[in-house]
Design an enzyme around this catalytic site. Sequence first.
Site, PDB file in Angstrom:
ATOM      1  N   ILE A   1       1.021  -5.489   1.865  1.00 26.87           N
ATOM      2  CA  ILE A   1       0.286  -5.867   0.660  1.00 26.87           C
ATOM      3  C   ILE A   1       0.594  -4.902  -0.477  1.00 26.87           C
ATOM      4  CG2 ILE A   1      -1.998  -6.395  -0.264  1.00 26.87           C
ATOM      5  CD1 ILE A   1      -1.051  -8.102   2.187  1.00 26.87           C
ATOM      6  N   GLU A   2       0.669  -3.624  -0.161  1.00 29.76           N
ATOM      7  CA  GLU A   2       0.860  -2.606  -1.190  1.00 29.76           C
ATOM      8  C   GLU A   2       2.256  -2.649  -1.814  1.00 29.76           C
ATOM      9  OE1 GLU A   2      -0.891  -0.271  -2.698  1.00 29.76           O
ATOM     10  OE2 GLU A   2      -2.788  -0.822  -1.760  1.00 29.76           O
ATOM     11  N   SER A   3       3.277  -2.682  -0.979  1.00 30.38           N
ATOM     12  CA  SER A   3       4.650  -2.477  -1.473  1.00 30.38           C
ATOM     13  C   SER A   3       5.667  -3.436  -0.880  1.00 30.38           C
ATOM     14  CB  SER A   3       5.091  -1.053  -1.144  1.00 30.38           C
ATOM     15  OG  SER A   3       5.171  -0.890   0.275  1.00 30.38           O
TER      16      SER A   3
END
Length: 553
Positions: A131-133
């Site tokens: 989700i982040e990167s």
Amino acid sequence: MKYRLLAGLLLGLFSAAAMAEDISGTVTRIDYQLRDPAFSLSDDTAQTVSTLFGDDSVASIHYDNLWDRVRGGFALQDVDSPLVTKWENYYAARPDYLARIIDRGSRYLYYVTSEVEKRGMPMEFALLPMIESAYNPKAESSAKAAGMWQFIPETGKRYGLERTWWYDGRRDVVAATQGALDYLQELYGMFGDWQLVLASYNWGENGVARAIAKNEAAGLPTDYASIRMPDETRNYVPKLLAVRNIIANPSAYGITLAALPNQPYFATVTPGRHMDVKVAAELAEVPVDELLRLNPGFIRPVIAHKDDRQLVLPANKVDIFEKNLAANGDKPLLNWQPYVTHSGESLDKLATSFGITVAELKDINDIGNRERVARGQTILVPKSADIDATEQQTLVALAANRAADPVDTGAQDAPRKVQIATPPAHVVKVALRQSAQAAAPAADDDTPSTYRVARGDTVFNIAKRYGMSVAALKSINGLHGNHISMGQTLKLAANASSHKTSDRGQAQRYTVRRGDTMASIAHKHNVDTDDLKRWNPQPFSPGIQLVIYQPNG
């Protein structure tokens, strides 16, 4: 000592094998037993395996496929929100996007899974870099958050992620993972709720704390679903749960996951000396590109040694690297050197004298494209003007590694039509949970009258533990802020809802071991995971004692 432990281990395994033979009439080989999901070690034998072979051995021996190991640790509560379905459809409609994420993460997922497992955290956190990167350690957002876990500089510094001219710890897969998990556990100590932890990781703990305080003042619930938050944060937990649901049952979403073996892709070494990136790759006998994929934090031609800084290598290359480094003896490991420029010195002439292009000189040393002369600064240059083709290729690879990538959101992927085969599991689980809660008996009023503050406690998790509002806890104790001290005695409201239930039955104690999760402990003791969490709201980590109530009758 280890020989006695090994003898005990073999005796335990042979005893289990004998029992299996008596029951089934067939002999099961020991090496198969250690990988057979139906085979279970006794607690004593498991402890011996852990002592002899390390903490990872027991946790991972039951799974050949890493995805099965990840699924086995899923423990986050579901969110009854249409946003989860929205993001399930988004990811399921972009199978190429998911494939890119998994391909990038295939080098790192075993390590992250192991670290999450060691800390007893829900395994969904191993998916959080998706989700982040999109599992890209070179990703950088418009807000200058960088790395697989998307640390902004200030937060990264708080968790030991050093940024120097040579190195960016936010890009370091090992250091950033440790920092992120430390941060997440600290947030759990503040809020005592994993959904609020995730909201805080995205929005910031101060934003979440202000939203909780605002609801408290208005007499409103303070759980994740009830507090006001930015749209990005409101979608953050549903995104993670959507990916979790797809990983849990990919065929239901028409997704095929690339198989990942349950074994380490990389290991770490501490070289003990400065060395060139190119030399490190040669000693490990790996391409420079692969070395930099595992070490994206190193952004110059030289790997600057520090005692707490590790070099990441493919797991099967560590022995080769150490053998070649030892054989190298006192031969130089550096082909680059510092050079102090003279103010006004021509950069074109400098580059020519050291056998590189002016573009390479500027890129290596972060000199602006418009600059034509030096400013008296110290720069990095080759020791010899006769750099070969492999050194040129290394410079190209370093330039590519140093360049940040935009975060891949999948927005550029054309969506396909999606038809989910069965209702997502979280919808059914939410309905069952709500039904069970409606039928649950009333709680007994057995809350203690005082509480002594322990390490890691906050007003948030103490209030949650004893069914109080933060405002009520602060009011009866005369607290004007959120600060409390270890050892401080707090009063608890006499009418606070107890965190115990009347149908608990006999209490048992269980000491958490490395590799345990709430889900695995609940399964082992035949209790519901949500009940186990409700009985034990404290931060979960190896060594703590859990109370487990077996049903009456």
